[in-house]
Design a protein around this motif. Sequence first.
Motif: not given
Length: 316
Positions: A175-179, A264-265, A275-278
């Motif tokens: 996971s990535l907070p904000g994305a 992404s960050k 922002v989407y992180w694939f």
Amino acid sequence: MAHGYDLLGANSPEESFVLVARKDMASVINLRGRSAYLPPQDSIYTYVTRGMLNAHGVSFAELRQIEYRRYPQAGLIAVGLGFSDVTAARLTEWEAWANENPDKAASLKVMATSSPVPGGYSVVVRQTLPAETRAALARWFQEQSESVGLKRVAFQPEAALYKMVGELGHFTPTSLPGAEVVDAQQVRELLAKGAVIVDTRSEKEFTTKRIPQAILASYVEKSLKDVAFDPNVDNFKALHRLDKALPTIFACNGPECWKSYKASKAAIALGFKKVYWFRGGLPAWEAAGYAIAPAPGKMAEANEVPPQQSETHAIQ
């Protein structure tokens, strides 16, 4: 097992580990700047702990102090008495301790639970061993190991469990907070709606094969592959040429590749609207059976992003 060994088995069933912290810790993120009580660094406890923290975007480097001690269950006592903020335990150990110490357990809580991992110890043998020697070893561990105080090797964990353990701590977080983390199908749907997909791999990789509609915004990665990486040593100049108002997907070479995570960050910090992180990146796109674009006739430079309209077209 990835280096010439075969699995004979394990002597205990699969088990999960838990992060146990003081009750006033709101989330795993709040463990930054706190202290941890853990077994030695090469123990499965500490290895799985690193993976659980990493999955939530927290690095060992962000903890104020880590005290490594020999006895795992002492960590529950240390946290219960307020000497430390978080520890790790086998789920069964935590449940037994909590039942025996309900008053102390009331001041603690489980912050995260790991995926199941092979239990106890596992036995592997070199693939080059003669068949009769392998068979003799397997029989001894399955039938006679209790004669020297070892549990019999009676369980056959799935190879995928060992692969998962091997990935802990050095694969990107989940996971990535904000994305928003998206899969291949979601990426395809987003692209059809006009989202931008940014490939953060090298120009050479991009030239070889890429996701249709992807634009190149590669950079030289110098920071550590860690959630606490220093963005100041990486060059994210290419991101400044993107339209921050457009929904943007970042991708690279899969879960073990940190470039799209870092990009992404960085995009979040730069104020990108969405922002989407694939995380699965190109490997996941290929595994889903979607088309791969041929090498384009003229490549963009690493820090030169082509005009958005020239990159937008429907996925075939």
